[in-house]
Design a protein around this motif. Sequence first.
Motif, PDB file in Angstrom:
ATOM      1  N   PHE A 199      24.703  61.110  46.103  1.00  0.00           N
ATOM      2  CA  PHE A 199      23.973  61.201  44.789  1.00  0.00           C
ATOM      3  C   PHE A 199      23.153  60.873  44.249  1.00  0.00           C
ATOM      4  N   ALA A 200      22.244  60.547  45.662  1.00  0.00           N
ATOM      5  CA  ALA A 200      20.869  60.812  45.861  1.00  0.00           C
ATOM      6  C   ALA A 200      20.544  59.452  44.618  1.00  0.00           C
ATOM      7  N   LEU A 258      17.234  54.021  36.463  1.00  0.00           N
ATOM      8  CA  LEU A 258      17.767  52.271  36.330  1.00  0.00           C
ATOM      9  C   LEU A 258      19.977  52.557  36.246  1.00  0.00           C
ATOM     10  N   ASP A 259      19.803  52.963  34.755  1.00  0.00           N
ATOM     11  CA  ASP A 259      21.048  52.894  34.682  1.00  0.00           C
ATOM     12  C   ASP A 259      22.167  53.855  35.791  1.00  0.00           C
ATOM     13  N   THR A 260      21.179  55.042  36.215  1.00  0.00           N
ATOM     14  CA  THR A 260      21.780  55.952  37.781  1.00  0.00           C
ATOM     15  C   THR A 260      22.560  54.425  38.341  1.00  0.00           C
ATOM     16  N   LEU A 261      21.946  53.977  38.810  1.00  0.00           N
ATOM     17  CA  LEU A 261      21.965  53.032  40.089  1.00  0.00           C
ATOM     18  C   LEU A 261      22.765  51.939  39.812  1.00  0.00           C
ATOM     19  N   GLU A 275      28.733  58.358  27.239  1.00  0.00           N
ATOM     20  CA  GLU A 275      28.749  57.099  27.330  1.00  0.00           C
ATOM     21  C   GLU A 275      27.623  56.509  28.211  1.00  0.00           C
ATOM     22  N   ARG A 276      27.436  57.557  29.069  1.00  0.00           N
ATOM     23  CA  ARG A 276      25.898  57.255  29.773  1.00  0.00           C
ATOM     24  C   ARG A 276      24.191  57.330  29.150  1.00  0.00           C
ATOM     25  N   VAL A 324      18.868  44.773  36.078  1.00  0.00           N
ATOM     26  CA  VAL A 324      19.783  45.288  36.996  1.00  0.00           C
ATOM     27  C   VAL A 324      20.539  44.137  37.301  1.00  0.00           C
ATOM     28  N   GLU A 325      20.080  42.452  36.851  1.00  0.00           N
ATOM     29  CA  GLU A 325      21.119  41.996  37.227  1.00  0.00           C
ATOM     30  C   GLU A 325      21.840  41.457  38.934  1.00  0.00           C
TER      31      GLU A 325
END
Length: 717
Positions: free
Chosen positions: A517-518, A497-500, A402-403, A543-544
């Motif tokens: 999670f660094a 950006l997805d992680t954050l 999914e990620r 990121v919105e």
Amino acid sequence: MPDLLLELRSEEIPARMQRKAAGDLKKLVTDALVEAGLTYEGAREYWTPRRLTLDIRGLTARSADVREEKKGPRTDANEKAIEGFLRGAGLSDISEAQVVSDPKKGDFYVAIINKPGRAAEEIIADVMPGIIRTFPWPKSMRSGAASMPKGSRYAGIEGKGSESLRWVRPLQSIVCLFGPEHDETQVIAFEIDGIVAGNVTYGHRFHAPDAITVRRFNDYVASLEKAKVILDAERRKDIILHDAKDLAFANGLDLVEDEGLLEEVSGLVEWPQVLIGTFEEDYLQIPAEIIRLTIKTNQKCFVTRPQGAEEGLSNRFILVSNIQASDGGKEIVHGNGKVVRARLSDAKHFWTRDQGDLPDLETLTDSAKKFDLDLNKPLDQRMAKLDALNVTFHAKIGTQGERVTRIRELAKQLAPVIGADAALVDRAVVLAKADLRTEAVGEFPELQGLMGRKYALLQGENESVASAIEDHYKPQGPSDSVPSDKVAITVALADKLDTLAGFWAIDEKPTGSKDPFALRRAALGVVRIILERSVRLPLLTVVEDADLLSFFHDRLKVYLRDLGARYDLIEAVLTPDSDDLLMVARRVEALNAFITGEDGKNLLAGTKRATQLLAAEEKKGTVVADGVADELLKLDAEKALHAAIKTASSDAAKAVAAEDFRSAMQALSTLRAPVDTFFNDVLVNDEDAAIRANRLALLKAIREATGTVADFSKITG
């Protein structure tokens, strides 16, 4: 002045804990002694696998006498207040207190408390047991009779209620000596778990098992060295490094240096003996990174390469023994070689298997369709397997599959912004996490990305795709490089950006020093990529989340300040909705260069007075006109200022549009003279409300003009 020698000798301390433990011991002991009223000239800590040692020089022999005045209640206070004062001051009767008069507060009691100093020996004996018993080991264990389970025939042998010592490994002896540099020293006796501090230690476990009587630090070091123990860890590291280099050179090789391994190995030996071993050349077909990690992780050995070569390895490895063997180390080398060969055989098996087909390809077709994968290719199979197994990335965020789907969509948005080939970006994204299912990465997780690159090239992927697979994790720290290929830049940004965004969505943000999670590292990675690769990316389009944007601002401030930018200049440029970090950095850079020159000083001086006066009037609620009305401009000075503002605003706006911030500032700096004339000739707070509001509108126009570049009210000086 006397010196103090302390040694805590135990079974082997894990190498990773030794340096910090020695530092902790130094801090705990010196802090306790100073708190008790002693001073010292210097202190140094030492460590080996079996001992922590502290050498304190120039310790005062006795703490000073202390005279303390404790203020009490008024003389007419009630009985309870006086009783409390007596208890707190340690007095038996109020007659022991003095009466002091204060013209304003009246008469009150004061207790004079004289505390005689204590001998250093007494203080040392008093503080040491507590320090040792509460020592902050990351992990510790109990040992001795008091650690036995209740009901054991040995339990309680040390007396009722005794509690065994928790130490990293069983503590065996304590040396604690105090005395002058040349005269006799004395043992500071205290007891921990049946171990009584004394003046006896032991050298190398095998080479010198006999007891050593110690007098002071210098003979302690010399005696240990005779007993095959080098106390100084830095010296052990130096011996290992130089002997390893020399031995490699003598065999026509170069040592592949590894500071982390060197630190660890120096913590495994007290008497380092450097030897060279070998393995079959066939194993050199395995990637060098796998060979190095196999030998490093399993045997704590260094690898070598042919002299002068920048890449590749030789089939010789360097090992460090703690024993000076009578056969010159032949058996030690033989034993290590057997283990190295066995581990390399496993590694070769992983490497070979990762290039073959998975046994259950028929179960992977749905995942292959989802990600446009080719099941004839090994790395594609591993990505399909990663998705089919529903491997969890985070319980609240979803699976790795999914990620990858989310990163794929985000990368599609980013590719045109960065100018990367969209097809290559998509291919790199779907393969970026595939090596997580390879056996090589399963054995050595630190090789993720790197192994993906190697497997990608083996199956004929484009070089940019292969590079992106390896580099999308970068930068992983402040000293790590950022990706340079546009495909890699795109995938790296999308991944971070997805992680954050994911962790912000589930409200798992860093708090204080905790960042499991660094996420700070990920945000700093985004900042560095944007600035170092000149990426124009409005973050709010991807990121919105204003809260997450604020987090990026915090990382940007840290990064720019580390580069030498002034904090006030960053604050002057950065606004809550600044999402183009590259432009923020360029504005700060231009402002930093401009503000120190004559034009910059003019700009600052010319605008600050205007904006500060305006802010003060706004705070009071004074009416400010919406715009400047020409017909209300009565004096030449205000007319000239209005004309200057229009010209400067127009020139500055054109320069900002061209992203030429220095020229914008120069245009605005021309306001200095008309602003000065205005304040000399014009009274802003005119009695006529309309004229006053119009003149304040002039000042507002100055603030708006300069605001296109920075908020000058935030600049100090």
